[in-house]
Design an enzyme around this catalytic site. Structure first.
Site, PDB file in Angstrom:
ATOM      1  N   GLY A  74      45.717  46.030  40.904  1.00 35.14           N
ATOM      2  CA  GLY A  74      44.993  45.884  42.156  1.00 35.14           C
ATOM      3  C   GLY A  74      45.166  44.492  42.723  1.00 35.14           C
ATOM      4  O   GLY A  74      45.957  43.690  42.226  1.00 35.14           O
ATOM      5  N   PHE A  76      43.085  41.931  42.734  1.00 35.35           N
ATOM      6  CA  PHE A  76      42.677  40.875  41.815  1.00 35.35           C
ATOM      7  C   PHE A  76      42.363  41.429  40.426  1.00 35.35           C
ATOM      8  O   PHE A  76      41.564  40.857  39.691  1.00 35.35           O
ATOM      9  CB  PHE A  76      41.462  40.114  42.364  1.00 35.35           C
ATOM     10  CG  PHE A  76      40.348  40.996  42.866  1.00 35.35           C
ATOM     11  CD1 PHE A  76      39.462  41.589  41.983  1.00 35.35           C
ATOM     12  CD2 PHE A  76      40.189  41.224  44.218  1.00 35.35           C
ATOM     13  CE1 PHE A  76      38.435  42.392  42.432  1.00 35.35           C
ATOM     14  CE2 PHE A  76      39.160  42.034  44.680  1.00 35.35           C
ATOM     15  CZ  PHE A  76      38.287  42.620  43.788  1.00 35.35           C
ATOM     16  N   VAL A  79      44.644  47.384  35.612  1.00 31.55           N
ATOM     17  CA  VAL A  79      43.979  48.533  34.999  1.00 31.55           C
ATOM     18  C   VAL A  79      44.809  48.999  33.806  1.00 31.55           C
ATOM     19  O   VAL A  79      46.030  49.166  33.908  1.00 31.55           O
ATOM     20  CB  VAL A  79      43.803  49.683  36.007  1.00 31.55           C
ATOM     21  CG1 VAL A  79      43.050  50.845  35.357  1.00 31.55           C
ATOM     22  CG2 VAL A  79      43.064  49.197  37.247  1.00 31.55           C
ATOM     23  N   ASP A 187      32.371  53.889  53.105  1.00 27.47           N
ATOM     24  CA  ASP A 187      33.832  53.698  53.213  1.00 27.47           C
ATOM     25  C   ASP A 187      34.561  54.924  52.661  1.00 27.47           C
ATOM     26  O   ASP A 187      35.493  54.814  51.870  1.00 27.47           O
ATOM     27  CB  ASP A 187      34.264  52.441  52.463  1.00 27.47           C
ATOM     28  CG  ASP A 187      35.683  52.006  52.850  1.00 27.47           C
ATOM     29  OD1 ASP A 187      36.164  52.417  53.929  1.00 27.47           O
ATOM     30  OD2 ASP A 187      36.317  51.269  52.073  1.00 27.47           O
ATOM     31  N   ASN A 192      39.868  56.541  48.769  1.00 22.80           N
ATOM     32  CA  ASN A 192      38.720  56.329  47.889  1.00 22.80           C
ATOM     33  C   ASN A 192      38.238  57.624  47.241  1.00 22.80           C
ATOM     34  O   ASN A 192      37.125  57.685  46.713  1.00 22.80           O
ATOM     35  CB  ASN A 192      37.572  55.669  48.659  1.00 22.80           C
ATOM     36  CG  ASN A 192      37.893  54.230  49.018  1.00 22.80           C
ATOM     37  OD1 ASN A 192      38.767  53.609  48.419  1.00 22.80           O
ATOM     38  ND2 ASN A 192      37.202  53.696  50.007  1.00 22.80           N
TER      39      ASN A 192
END
Length: 430
Positions: A74, A76, A79, A187, A192
């Site tokens: 990602g 910052f 994973v 959002d 998402n």
């Protein structure tokens, strides 16, 4: 406390030589400080360290999990796949370097963790554990291997009504739960929404398809009928009342869900222009022309009524998640496919087959006895075979596919992806 670590230290020398110490190191506000405490025995010292680590969530990640391969990167964070030491169960762990995130990003991260600790639903990503050191935050979550809904829908044809039902029923369930718990997502978009299992890109959705709502960084806990004023989200999915700066509530999530369903059924976003300002103007002032649209004219009127009810510009007239679940189209789809599943499981399919001109095989006693049927019967009398076949699902009707699944151009990145609201606008409301 958050931002502190606790370490046992070696046996003391000098006046404290008969004591066992442990050090608490803090890094709150960027200021590093430490203090040593003492216990009379090593066992007492270790007990204090364990209690403090548990209370301050400073347990070591490696004490409970085994590192596996890297599965994502990602802005910052990285994973990784990991396994629980006690039973080998697989999870995903997001590792965030604190020095790489701003104060604002840190606040969004804390919000997401706080909300995920409160919720538990099959269509919401599950938070398993959180670990923190002075340099890193480790967020352990359920392992979802299907990727984003966005990548699944780009490059494939528009959804048929059955696929729309599979997606919408889960979105409505998840949102209904969140709103009942006083959580607004703010959002909601295909990026998402995560898929639990791997699926072939472009493949049709079936009953095994399962989604999880994720990314709660912009989410907010609200009181009943609370009005929020800070605009946030992704422009093409943002409700008109958010953009008008007059205040908004949980209804904004329903607009976003309507945009997603419009996208997968129509193949493009309902309001989509080259310039951000034009998109905002369209969302605020333009009406969708359902009857004049060739594609929507091929979709069932009840489904059009549902999607238009989600995209009502007046939030007080917009469908709620609970109303979506009880909409006539949803009930019809549920009953139809529940009936299909029951028939497939319990009703044998009988096939009667006529086979002509199959001669009787010679009998072991054919030399001494003629066939009871005779040659003529064997050559001309059809043989009827009754076969029962259970547990064969009913295939979709071609007619229903044509009515509910207008074929068309595949979704593309251009008509599925939208710009985010400007950075200064994406701040958690205080």
């Amino acid at each position: 406390a958050i931002g502190s670590t606790k370490h046992p230290v070696s046996r003391m020398t000098g006046p404290e030589s008969n004591l066992f110490g442990f050090k608490i190191v803090t890094g709150v506000g960027g200021v590093r400080d430490s203090r040593i405490f003492y216990a009379k025995t090593e066992e007492e010292r270790d007990s204090w360290v364990e209690i403090l680590r548990s209370a301050g969530r400073d347990r070591k990640f490696i004490s409970g999990y085994i590192w596996k391969e890297k599965i994502g990167t990602g802005k910052f964070s990285n994973v990784y796949k990991c396994e629980r030491r006690s039973n080998g169960e697989a999870f995903a762990v997001k590792v965030i370097k604190k020095k790489h995130i701003s104060e604002e990003e840190n606040e969004l991260l804390r919000t997401e963790i706080a909300i995920l600790r409160l919720v538990a639903h099959r269509n919401i990503v599950k938070l398993i554990d959180v670990f923190e050191t002075l340099e890193h935050i480790y967020i352990v979550m359920e392992l979802l291997e299907g990727g984003e809904l966005y990548h699944h829908i780009v490059g494939r044809s528009r959804f048929c009504e059955y696929e729309a039902y599979i997606l919408l029923s889960q979105l409505a369930d998840g949102l209904d739960y969140l709103h009942s718990a006083g959580v607004v997502h703010r959002d909601l978009k295909p990026e998402n929404i995560l898929l639990k299992n791997k699926t072939k890109q472009g493949s049709r959705l079936d009953s095994s398809f399962e989604i999880k709502l994720s990314d709660f960084g912009l989410s907010k806990l609200v009181a009943p009928n609370e009005i929020m004023k800070l605009p946030c989200g992704t422009i093409s999915y943002v409700a008109p009342e958010v953009l008008s700066l007059k205040g908004y509530g949980i209804e904004a999530d329903l607009w976003s869900m309507g945009v997603i369903m419009y996208l997968v059924l129509r193949g493009k976003l309902p309001f989509n222009s080259e310039e951000k300002e034009d998109i905002i103007e369209e969302i605020l002032h333009d009406d969708l022309e359902w009857e004049k649209d060739r594609i929507w004219s091929q979709v069932s009127s009840k489904l059009v009524d549902l999607i238009s009810g989600l995209l009502h510009k007046d939030p007080s007239k917009r469908l709620t998640a609970a109303q979506v679940k009880q909409h006539p189209w949803m009930i019809e789809m549920k009953e139809a496919h529940s009936l299909d599943a029951t028939d497939a499981e319990n009703t044998p399919i009988k096939l009667q087959v006529k086979v002509n001109n199959i001669p009787n095989p010679p009998s072991h006693n054919s030399e001494n006895k003629s066939s009871p049927l005779g040659t003529t019967d064997g050559e001309n009398t059809p043989i009827k075979l009754l076969v029962e076949v259970s547990n064969i699902p009913n295939p979709p009707s071609r007619d229903s596919e044509k009515q509910s699944s207008p074929s068309g151009a595949p979704l593309t990145k251009d008509n599925a992806q939208a710009d985010a609201v400007d950075k200064p606008e994406v701040n958690e409301e205080k």
